[in-house]
Design an enzyme around this catalytic site. Structure first.
Site, PDB file in Angstrom:
ATOM      1  N   ASP A   1      -8.581  -9.775   1.324  1.00  0.00           N
ATOM      2  CA  ASP A   1      -8.954  -9.018   2.525  1.00  0.00           C
ATOM      3  C   ASP A   1     -10.333  -9.386   3.045  1.00  0.00           C
ATOM      4  O   ASP A   1     -10.728  -8.948   4.130  1.00  0.00           O
ATOM      5  CB  ASP A   1      -8.881  -7.510   2.251  1.00  0.00           C
ATOM      6  CG  ASP A   1      -7.488  -6.948   2.505  1.00  0.00           C
ATOM      7  OD1 ASP A   1      -6.607  -7.725   2.913  1.00  0.00           O
ATOM      8  OD2 ASP A   1      -7.280  -5.744   2.297  1.00  0.00           O
TER       9      ASP A   1
ATOM     10  N   GLY B   1       1.230  -0.767   5.156  1.00  0.00           N
ATOM     11  CA  GLY B   1       1.722  -1.730   6.133  1.00  0.00           C
ATOM     12  C   GLY B   1       0.756  -2.833   6.484  1.00  0.00           C
ATOM     13  O   GLY B   1       0.929  -3.492   7.509  1.00  0.00           O
TER      14      GLY B   1
ATOM     15  N   THR C   1       0.870  -1.163   0.000  1.00  0.00           N
ATOM     16  CA  THR C   1       0.000   0.000   0.000  1.00  0.00           C
ATOM     17  C   THR C   1       0.907   1.213   0.000  1.00  0.00           C
ATOM     18  O   THR C   1       2.116   1.090   0.189  1.00  0.00           O
ATOM     19  CB  THR C   1      -0.901  -0.058   1.257  1.00  0.00           C
ATOM     20  OG1 THR C   1      -1.671  -1.252   1.197  1.00  0.00           O
ATOM     21  CG2 THR C   1      -1.821   1.113   1.411  1.00  0.00           C
TER      22      THR C   1
END
Length: 567
Positions: A419, A468, A377
């Protein structure tokens, strides 16, 4: 109204359309000095320069955000791109509006809860993270158009021009590019369109090698000329879908055509006289950040020793991530108990179970019985001379996303489907647990940890965020606490970092976060400390002193390519 007027903290935690609660931005505010300079801090010097180029051409912070984000898509393909998604937290100075632009990816219509399970009912990690089946419908292109059309001054042909130029002329490979690609090289070799651009004869290119992206330049030009319709409908969309489906993906033209940007109400957290304005669901960051801050608020953190302070923060992190795993998901699909989770009373109940002399094992905290025991990201922060603010966090999930590129498109697809919770209680690539609230459903937005944040204090305003993965929330937490303690962005971005996410039941730490004695003291309290051999994140921050107009900015020293510049 003075467009630079920033209010003091509200009396309690709130979630609201700040545009509709003008009292926060008017009568109670004190006059503020306009910023003397504009400031941009991003993960790449060329993206920072692109943002300033657009500001100097007459654009505002929102035009510059388009330029920065699009340039990062070109020069940092490991971390973001047109095939990914983004959250943009905005403050518009002219009327005080604060809003989060949700450009998060969505699940295709053919997606279903068990799509990544093998014949034994286990998650097939390869399908979940590699190739087109791992990709959600991208939101970043629509978000760029939304920013330009609803908040910017300039047409997309102007704000996308730096990215188009750099894509065509090329950029030089740096150490970050090489380091992150090394772990994804063998996967990228499966997909010729991607490997032809980003690899050199199938290998990681040498430092300094030039990466040219003519297809990406053409796609950006199409977006600039035709906006959302040029990307999500028509010939380009049909070609993109054909490439995805030919490689085993499940996208349809209707999936692209139905994608919409959402404007979300930011969360506003009162912490010791500071307003922390941050991301709501489908980000998990704001609620988790609120829980942690509410739990630790009664304690004098700055007066505590390093080990007791770390222990307390870890215990608060543990409880917030437990709630993340159970309750949080796309608010358009699940009823998130937001009011409860943000309540100071709820935090007091969690706090009451914390022992200051002993760690609480995660399996003793009420949860799910089947919980197992056992990134990439980017972010930029931006301030213009009018006092407009942007905290933008952009993603393709793992480094280089799914490593798949549809031929002719010029960009890598995300692997954000990972995710979601592919199976209740099974960890994803970042070790995060999920349950029903974050299960796969058609059209749903997967839960995110991205946490773009603005913090308004009595005199100073901070804009910060970081990549992160699961550690984003705790890195932002440590940055916020450092700002509240009186420090500037050079300190926030360089702080040694530590983290706990409920499971695995351990403190993750950067190598320099604790010395041997501190580690031993934490272990004596019952913690497991895993001080790995690498650093995390890539934080970028901007600070505005509203009393003097002074502006400062800093980029994370962990990566040399980052650039913070005040002009």
């Amino acid at each position: 109204m003075n467009r630079n007027r920033i209010p003091p903290a509200p009396p309690k935690v709130a979630w609201c359309w700040l545009l509709l609660t003008a009292a926060l931005f008017s009568a109670a505010a004190v006059p503020a000095a306009a910023p003397r300079h504009a400031a941009i801090a991003s993960a790449h010097y060329r993206a920072t320069a692109a943002g300033h180029e657009i500001l100097e051409a007459g654009g505002n912070a929102f035009d510059a955000a388009v330029a920065v984000a699009a340039t990062l898509a070109v020069v940092e393909p490991s971390s973001s791109g047109l095939g990914g998604g983004a959250f943009y937290l905005l403050h518009r100075a002219s009327d005080g509006k604060i809003v989060m632009i949700d450009g998060r990816e969505t699940a295709p219509a053919a997606a279903h809860r068990d799509m990544y399970l093998d014949d034994n009912g286990d998650v097939d990690r390869d399908l979940a993270v590699n190739g087109p089946l791992a990709a959600g419908i991208p939101g970043q292109p629509a978000a760029l158009v939304w920013l330009a059309e609803h908040y910017g001054r300039l047409p997309l042909t102007k704000s996308l021009a730096p990215a188009i130029r750099i894509a065509r002329d090329g950029f030089a490979v740096d150490d970050k590019y090489r380091a992150l690609l090394a772990g994804r090289r063998t996967v990228m070799q499966r997909w010729p369109a991607a490997s032809e651009i980003f690899l050199a004869a199938g290998e990681v290119p040498a430092a300094g090698a030039l990466i040219r992206q003519e297809d990406l330049a053409r796609t950006l030009e199409l977006l600039a000329a035709e906006g959302v319709a040029g990307f999500y409908r028509g010939r380009f969309a049909a070609h993109l879908v054909a490439g995805v489906r030919a490689a085993g993906g499940i996208w349809t033209s209707d999936d692209l055509a139905r994608y919409t940007v959402k404007e979300r109400e930011p969360l506003v957290i009162d912490y010791r006289g500071y307003r922390v304005i941050t991301a709501p669901p489908p980000s998990s960051g704001g609620i988790a950040l609120a829980e942690i801050l509410n739990i630790v608020e009664p304690y004098p953190l700055d007066a505590m020793g390093k080990v007791p302070r770390a222990h307390l923060l870890v215990e608060a992190m543990r409880r917030a991530y437990r709630d993340r795993s159970i309750y949080l998901g796309d608010p358009d699909f699940v009823a998130v108990p937001q009011r409860l989770l943000l309540s100071k009373d709820y935090a007091a109940g969690l706090r009451a179970a914390i022992r200051l002399d002993r760690a609480t094992p995660s399996d003793l905290i009420a949860g799910f019985a089947d919980a197992p025991k056992g990134t990439d990201t980017t972010h930029f922060s931006l301030l213009d001379r009018d006092g407009n603010l942007v905290a933008g966090t952009l993603t393709v999930n793992l480094p280089y996303g799914s490593a798949f590129m549809a031929p002719g498109s010029g960009f890598l697809l995300n692997n954000e489907m990972d995710d979601f919770s592919a199976k209740a209680g099974a960890p994803n690539a970042f070790g995060l647990l999920g349950y029903t609230a974050n299960a796969i459903e058609p059209g749903k937005r997967m839960l995110s940890s991205m946490s773009p944040t603005i913090v308004v204090g009595p005199q100073r305003t901070a804009v910060l965020g970081t990549p992160g993965g699961s550690r984003i929330i705790t890195m932002v937490l440590l940055g916020v606490l450092d700002f509240v303690a009186g420090h500037g962005p050079q300190s926030w971005v360089a702080l040694p970092r530590f983290h706990h996410q409920y499971y695995p039941d351990e403190i993750g730490a950067e190598p320099d976060a604790f010395d041997n004695a501190e580690r031993a003291a934490l272990e004596a309290l019952g913690h497991i400390v895993n001080a790995g051999g690498r650093t995390w994140g890539n934080m970028h921050g901007v600070m505005w002193d509203r009393a003097t107009g002074e502006v400062s900015a800093a980029s994370d020293p962990r990566w040399a390519a980052g650039k913070a510049e005040v002009r």
